[in-house]
Design a protein around this motif. Sequence first.
Motif, PDB file in Angstrom:
ATOM      1  N   LEU A  59       0.823  -1.200   0.000  1.00  0.00           N
ATOM      2  CA  LEU A  59       0.000   0.000   0.000  1.00  0.00           C
ATOM      3  C   LEU A  59       0.859   1.254   0.000  1.00  0.00           C
ATOM      4  CD1 LEU A  59      -3.098   0.817   0.294  1.00  0.00           C
ATOM      5  CD2 LEU A  59      -2.554   1.213   2.696  1.00  0.00           C
ATOM      6  N   PHE A  60       2.007   1.205   0.665  1.00  0.00           N
ATOM      7  CA  PHE A  60       2.858   2.381   0.823  1.00  0.00           C
ATOM      8  C   PHE A  60       4.081   2.371  -0.100  1.00  0.00           C
ATOM      9  CE2 PHE A  60       0.760   1.404   4.832  1.00  0.00           C
ATOM     10  CZ  PHE A  60       0.126   2.600   5.125  1.00  0.00           C
ATOM     11  N   THR A  61       4.212   1.366  -0.924  1.00  0.00           N
ATOM     12  CA  THR A  61       5.400   1.261  -1.773  1.00  0.00           C
ATOM     13  C   THR A  61       5.092   1.191  -3.258  1.00  0.00           C
ATOM     14  OG1 THR A  61       5.398  -1.162  -1.523  1.00  0.00           O
ATOM     15  CG2 THR A  61       6.713   0.123   0.055  1.00  0.00           C
ATOM     16  N   ILE A  74      -1.046   2.739  -3.042  1.00  0.00           N
ATOM     17  CA  ILE A  74      -1.431   4.145  -3.207  1.00  0.00           C
ATOM     18  C   ILE A  74      -0.253   5.062  -2.884  1.00  0.00           C
ATOM     19  CG2 ILE A  74      -3.882   3.739  -2.770  1.00  0.00           C
ATOM     20  CD1 ILE A  74      -3.449   4.652   0.096  1.00  0.00           C
ATOM     21  N   ALA A  75       0.968   4.584  -3.093  1.00  0.00           N
ATOM     22  CA  ALA A  75       2.143   5.371  -2.733  1.00  0.00           C
ATOM     23  C   ALA A  75       2.196   6.675  -3.509  1.00  0.00           C
ATOM     24  CB  ALA A  75       3.411   4.555  -2.980  1.00  0.00           C
ATOM     25  N   ASN A  76       1.883   6.639  -4.800  1.00  0.00           N
ATOM     26  CA  ASN A  76       1.914   7.872  -5.589  1.00  0.00           C
ATOM     27  C   ASN A  76       0.850   8.860  -5.131  1.00  0.00           C
ATOM     28  OD1 ASN A  76      -0.020   6.017  -6.509  1.00  0.00           O
ATOM     29  ND2 ASN A  76      -0.088   6.952  -8.542  1.00  0.00           N
ATOM     30  N   ALA A  77      -0.326   8.334  -4.724  1.00  0.00           N
ATOM     31  CA  ALA A  77      -1.387   9.222  -4.230  1.00  0.00           C
ATOM     32  C   ALA A  77      -1.004   9.834  -2.886  1.00  0.00           C
ATOM     33  CB  ALA A  77      -2.703   8.460  -4.118  1.00  0.00           C
ATOM     34  N   ILE A  78      -0.348   9.059  -2.028  1.00  0.00           N
ATOM     35  CA  ILE A  78       0.096   9.593  -0.731  1.00  0.00           C
ATOM     36  C   ILE A  78       1.101  10.708  -0.934  1.00  0.00           C
ATOM     37  CG2 ILE A  78       1.340   9.024   1.385  1.00  0.00           C
ATOM     38  CD1 ILE A  78       0.175   6.220   1.205  1.00  0.00           C
ATOM     39  N   LEU A  79       2.094  10.465  -1.802  1.00  0.00           N
ATOM     40  CA  LEU A  79       3.109  11.490  -2.054  1.00  0.00           C
ATOM     41  C   LEU A  79       2.497  12.724  -2.690  1.00  0.00           C
ATOM     42  CD1 LEU A  79       6.062  12.328  -2.022  1.00  0.00           C
ATOM     43  CD2 LEU A  79       6.344  11.177  -4.237  1.00  0.00           C
ATOM     44  N   ASN A 230      -3.798  10.616 -11.566  1.00  0.00           N
ATOM     45  CA  ASN A 230      -3.251   9.642 -12.509  1.00  0.00           C
ATOM     46  C   ASN A 230      -2.819   8.411 -11.726  1.00  0.00           C
ATOM     47  OD1 ASN A 230      -0.506   9.915 -11.558  1.00  0.00           O
ATOM     48  ND2 ASN A 230      -0.343  11.793 -12.781  1.00  0.00           N
ATOM     49  N   ASN A 231      -2.484   7.357 -12.435  1.00  0.00           N
ATOM     50  CA  ASN A 231      -2.107   6.100 -11.800  1.00  0.00           C
ATOM     51  C   ASN A 231      -0.605   5.864 -11.808  1.00  0.00           C
ATOM     52  OD1 ASN A 231      -4.759   5.474 -11.228  1.00  0.00           O
ATOM     53  ND2 ASN A 231      -5.038   4.210 -13.042  1.00  0.00           N
ATOM     54  N   SER A 232       0.151   6.947 -11.936  1.00  0.00           N
ATOM     55  CA  SER A 232       1.608   6.814 -11.940  1.00  0.00           C
ATOM     56  C   SER A 232       2.207   7.964 -11.131  1.00  0.00           C
ATOM     57  CB  SER A 232       2.152   6.821 -13.378  1.00  0.00           C
ATOM     58  OG  SER A 232       1.813   8.043 -14.022  1.00  0.00           O
ATOM     59  N   TRP A 233       3.519   7.990 -11.039  1.00  0.00           N
ATOM     60  CA  TRP A 233       4.212   9.046 -10.316  1.00  0.00           C
ATOM     61  C   TRP A 233       4.176  10.330 -11.128  1.00  0.00           C
ATOM     62  CZ3 TRP A 233       5.325   7.505  -5.536  1.00  0.00           C
ATOM     63  CH2 TRP A 233       5.503   6.142  -5.308  1.00  0.00           C
ATOM     64  N   PHE A 234       4.070  11.456 -10.441  1.00  0.00           N
ATOM     65  CA  PHE A 234       4.007  12.736 -11.133  1.00  0.00           C
ATOM     66  C   PHE A 234       5.416  13.236 -11.454  1.00  0.00           C
ATOM     67  CE2 PHE A 234       3.807  13.426  -6.542  1.00  0.00           C
ATOM     68  CZ  PHE A 234       4.865  14.287  -6.332  1.00  0.00           C
ATOM     69  N   SER A 235       5.491  14.146 -12.400  1.00  0.00           N
ATOM     70  CA  SER A 235       6.779  14.704 -12.796  1.00  0.00           C
ATOM     71  C   SER A 235       7.237  15.748 -11.799  1.00  0.00           C
ATOM     72  CB  SER A 235       6.675  15.332 -14.187  1.00  0.00           C
ATOM     73  OG  SER A 235       5.697  16.362 -14.193  1.00  0.00           O
ATOM     74  N   ALA A 236       8.520  16.077 -11.843  1.00  0.00           N
ATOM     75  CA  ALA A 236       9.095  17.014 -10.872  1.00  0.00           C
ATOM     76  C   ALA A 236       8.527  18.422 -11.015  1.00  0.00           C
ATOM     77  CB  ALA A 236      10.615  17.046 -11.021  1.00  0.00           C
ATOM     78  N   ASN A 237       8.093  18.788 -12.220  1.00  0.00           N
ATOM     79  CA  ASN A 237       7.538  20.135 -12.400  1.00  0.00           C
ATOM     80  C   ASN A 237       6.059  20.229 -12.051  1.00  0.00           C
ATOM     81  OD1 ASN A 237       6.328  18.777 -14.511  1.00  0.00           O
ATOM     82  ND2 ASN A 237       7.428  19.878 -16.130  1.00  0.00           N
ATOM     83  N   LEU A 238       5.471  19.103 -11.596  1.00  0.00           N
ATOM     84  CA  LEU A 238       4.077  19.036 -11.154  1.00  0.00           C
ATOM     85  C   LEU A 238       3.076  19.353 -12.249  1.00  0.00           C
ATOM     86  CD1 LEU A 238       4.246  20.700  -7.601  1.00  0.00           C
ATOM     87  CD2 LEU A 238       4.364  18.278  -8.203  1.00  0.00           C
ATOM     88  N   MET A 239       3.512  19.291 -13.505  1.00  0.00           N
ATOM     89  CA  MET A 239       2.588  19.519 -14.612  1.00  0.00           C
ATOM     90  C   MET A 239       1.919  18.211 -14.984  1.00  0.00           C
ATOM     91  SD  MET A 239       2.728  22.703 -14.999  1.00  0.00           S
ATOM     92  CE  MET A 239       1.724  22.829 -16.466  1.00  0.00           C
ATOM     93  N   GLY A 240       0.704  18.309 -15.530  1.00  0.00           N
ATOM     94  CA  GLY A 240      -0.089  17.134 -15.822  1.00  0.00           C
ATOM     95  C   GLY A 240      -0.856  16.693 -14.581  1.00  0.00           C
ATOM     96  N   LEU A 263      -8.672  -0.398  -1.998  1.00  0.00           N
ATOM     97  CA  LEU A 263      -7.676   0.674  -1.883  1.00  0.00           C
ATOM     98  C   LEU A 263      -8.339   1.987  -1.467  1.00  0.00           C
ATOM     99  CD1 LEU A 263      -5.454  -0.048  -5.029  1.00  0.00           C
ATOM    100  CD2 LEU A 263      -4.899  -0.497  -2.630  1.00  0.00           C
ATOM    101  N   ALA A 264      -9.566   2.215  -1.914  1.00  0.00           N
ATOM    102  CA  ALA A 264     -10.284   3.429  -1.507  1.00  0.00           C
ATOM    103  C   ALA A 264     -10.551   3.422  -0.011  1.00  0.00           C
ATOM    104  CB  ALA A 264     -11.591   3.548  -2.286  1.00  0.00           C
ATOM    105  N   TRP A 265     -10.985   2.273   0.537  1.00  0.00           N
ATOM    106  CA  TRP A 265     -11.207   2.175   1.981  1.00  0.00           C
ATOM    107  C   TRP A 265      -9.900   2.402   2.748  1.00  0.00           C
ATOM    108  CZ3 TRP A 265     -15.539   2.542   4.449  1.00  0.00           C
ATOM    109  CH2 TRP A 265     -16.734   2.103   3.871  1.00  0.00           C
ATOM    110  N   ALA A 266      -8.823   1.820   2.273  1.00  0.00           N
ATOM    111  CA  ALA A 266      -7.534   1.998   2.944  1.00  0.00           C
ATOM    112  C   ALA A 266      -7.088   3.454   2.900  1.00  0.00           C
ATOM    113  CB  ALA A 266      -6.484   1.093   2.299  1.00  0.00           C
ATOM    114  N   GLY A 267      -7.290   4.118   1.764  1.00  0.00           N
ATOM    115  CA  GLY A 267      -6.931   5.530   1.669  1.00  0.00           C
ATOM    116  C   GLY A 267      -7.755   6.410   2.588  1.00  0.00           C
ATOM    117  N   ALA A 268      -9.058   6.119   2.696  1.00  0.00           N
ATOM    118  CA  ALA A 268      -9.920   6.892   3.598  1.00  0.00           C
ATOM    119  C   ALA A 268      -9.481   6.726   5.046  1.00  0.00           C
ATOM    120  CB  ALA A 268     -11.367   6.465   3.427  1.00  0.00           C
ATOM    121  N   LEU A 269      -9.145   5.509   5.423  1.00  0.00           N
ATOM    122  CA  LEU A 269      -8.671   5.278   6.791  1.00  0.00           C
ATOM    123  C   LEU A 269      -7.350   5.987   7.028  1.00  0.00           C
ATOM    124  CD1 LEU A 269      -8.912   3.877   9.525  1.00  0.00           C
ATOM    125  CD2 LEU A 269      -7.850   1.855   8.505  1.00  0.00           C
ATOM    126  N   LEU A 270      -6.482   6.017   6.032  1.00  0.00           N
ATOM    127  CA  LEU A 270      -5.188   6.679   6.178  1.00  0.00           C
ATOM    128  C   LEU A 270      -5.351   8.181   6.387  1.00  0.00           C
ATOM    129  CD1 LEU A 270      -2.113   6.396   6.103  1.00  0.00           C
ATOM    130  CD2 LEU A 270      -2.226   6.718   3.626  1.00  0.00           C
TER     131      LEU A 270
END
Length: 292
Positions: A59-61, A74-79, A230-240, A263-270
């Motif tokens: 979940l965190f990796t 949901i590591a990308n969403a957490i970050l 999105n379902n991936s890591w974001f770019s360093a300039n935070l665009m997109g 994953l939605a339930w886990a994110g809500a609890l987090l």
Amino acid sequence: MDAATTLAPLAGRVRRGRRVADRTLRIGCTLATVIGAVVLGSILLMLIVQGLRGFTPALFTQPTPGPGSEGGGIANAILGSLVLTAIGIAVATPVGVMAGTYLAEYGRTSRLADVIRFLNDILLSAPSILIGLFVYTLMVRPMGSYSGWAGGVALAIIAVPVIVRTTEDMLRLVPGQLREAGAALGAPPSVVITSVTWRAASAGIVTGIILALARIAGETAPLLFTALNNNSWFSANLMGGVANLPVMIYQFALSPYPNWQGLAWAGALLITATILALSIVARLVIKPQRSR
């Protein structure tokens, strides 16, 4: 027959009516408290039971999986949420504290201060989706892309009125004798504010910032129009599109895929656990200051 004997039955009826009213109000308040506690407890219990099922190391990796995929996290969403929230608070805190200081220390009863308070109250109660549309028009359309910067600005606009209101209220609670003592020593108003009133109201100001952080941590509507997801890591300039927990929870909870729903339930609890942890830390930090 004296006056006391004549008024005794009336006094008895008045006291009896007051006792009935007091008992009725007490029962009503107790019943409302029990109902609220039961509803809140049910929500928290359901959130804990459903959310703990999805708590795994992945979940965190790992980033969020694609539609119909198994596993993932949901590591990308957490970050992304951490970055967006940090941008929002970093922008809102100086603006809110300085505006609240002006209203409490300089403006007070001036016409400009009244206008600012009125606008601040409007922002405080404005639907967050309108703020998202405003930032979409102001930043997303001219830039031609969703971005984390637009999401951070939208969250900052939501957080500013909370910080302004709390800062002004806390500074108004500082006794005027403290300001007079600083002025008697020859300190200019700016030094009195930074060295006396801010320090005296620091606990309340920090509480306001924590409240603003809790307010924007779970906001979904403004991010739908600014940072999206999105379902991936974001770019360093935070665009997109920038992945974030609120939009991820919204999209995954409405999906037909059991993995996404978990994953939605886990994110809500987090998110809930994070806000609770911030509140506890704030109390631990503020408590020594109150005891001085």
